[in-house]
Design an enzyme around this catalytic site. Structure first.
Site, PDB file in Angstrom:
ATOM      1  N   ASP A  18    -168.451  32.236 -38.405  1.00 17.37           N
ATOM      2  CA  ASP A  18    -168.635  31.285 -37.456  1.00 17.37           C
ATOM      3  C   ASP A  18    -169.878  30.406 -37.862  1.00 17.37           C
ATOM      4  O   ASP A  18    -170.802  30.002 -36.992  1.00 17.37           O
ATOM      5  CB  ASP A  18    -168.676  31.691 -36.087  1.00 17.37           C
ATOM      6  CG  ASP A  18    -167.839  32.653 -35.225  1.00 17.37           C
ATOM      7  OD1 ASP A  18    -166.847  32.607 -36.129  1.00 17.37           O
ATOM      8  OD2 ASP A  18    -168.230  33.327 -34.489  1.00 17.37           O
ATOM      9  N   LYS A  78    -160.854  31.774 -33.648  1.00 17.42           N
ATOM     10  CA  LYS A  78    -160.688  32.856 -32.403  1.00 17.42           C
ATOM     11  C   LYS A  78    -161.392  32.105 -31.286  1.00 17.42           C
ATOM     12  O   LYS A  78    -162.267  31.234 -31.218  1.00 17.42           O
ATOM     13  CB  LYS A  78    -161.516  33.930 -32.983  1.00 17.42           C
ATOM     14  CG  LYS A  78    -163.078  33.658 -33.350  1.00 17.42           C
ATOM     15  CD  LYS A  78    -163.582  34.967 -34.037  1.00 17.42           C
ATOM     16  CE  LYS A  78    -165.081  34.650 -34.331  1.00 17.42           C
ATOM     17  NZ  LYS A  78    -165.932  34.748 -33.244  1.00 17.42           N
ATOM     18  N   CYS A 110    -171.075  37.207 -31.818  1.00 18.56           N
ATOM     19  CA  CYS A 110    -169.878  37.325 -32.718  1.00 18.56           C
ATOM     20  C   CYS A 110    -170.311  38.158 -33.689  1.00 18.56           C
ATOM     21  O   CYS A 110    -169.412  39.029 -33.996  1.00 18.56           O
ATOM     22  CB  CYS A 110    -169.615  35.930 -33.094  1.00 18.56           C
ATOM     23  SG  CYS A 110    -168.931  34.854 -31.894  1.00 18.56           S
TER      24      CYS A 110
END
Length: 197
Positions: A18, A78, A110
């Protein structure tokens, strides 16, 4: 016998978690974190270690930053904090996989939840602390302590690359050495206490 966390390129993957545009102005030390992640990505490419990329809700948070140099890879979008649900097939495609090198943001969300899911699958997780951050330095600090307490190995981008090499006689040593000789600018993450908070 305790786990030692030895690394082997043919049994490892790198997961970039991310590292997206919308986080850029909000995440602590984003620039140095990105430099460390890019160093790790380049080193893994030299050593033949597969690279996986996740993106948290890219429709809202934007694409992976271009400086990582992963435009040729297909990112895995996601909504869950853990990347493991969307990476199951890719992880299973490596039958001898034993270790995941993990970096990205945010450490308390995450990165942490992905690491816990990977540990539950019996994999060694190596977190590159110089390539992980959060909006809050406190959240990052607590997350790194939690990661270590849960069984993840904490290292730096340099130590992980040297762990993959194992020997200065490695035919790719010089290429990796050029990467780790380049200093990471303004490494704010290393200010302060023993964990760099």
């Amino acid at each position: 016998m305790s786990r030692l966390g030895r690394l082997c390129p043919s049994r490892s993957v790198l997961l970039l978690c991310d590292l997206q545009e919308r986080f850029r102005p909000h995440v602590h030390a984003f620039g140095p974190v990105l430099s460390a992640a890019a160093r790790l990505r380049k080193g893994c490419q030299v050593l033949g270690v597969p690279v996986l990329v996740t993106e948290q809700r890219p429709e809202a948070l934007g694409p992976t930053v271009p400086e990582l140099g992963v435009q040729d890879l297909t990112p895995h979008p996601k909504s869950s904090f853990s990347g493991v649900p969307v990476l199951g097939a890719q992880l299973s495609a490596h039958p001898h996989l034993s270790a995941v090198l993990l970096c990205g943001i945010e450490a308390q969300a995450c990165v942490l939840q992905t690491a816990l899911d990977l540990l539950e699958r019996g994999l060694d997780v190596h977190v590159a602390v110089d390539a992980c951050s959060s909006r809050s330095p406190m959240e990052r600090a607590v997350a790194l302590h939690r990661l270590q307490a849960s069984g993840a190995f904490l290292g730096t981008s340099e130590s992980l690359l040297l762990g993959l090499l194992r020997d200065s006689a490695h035919p790719r040593f010089r290429q990796v050495l050029e990467l780790i000789k380049e200093p990471i600018p303004n490494m704010e993450l290393l200010q302060g206490g023993p964990w760099g908070f």
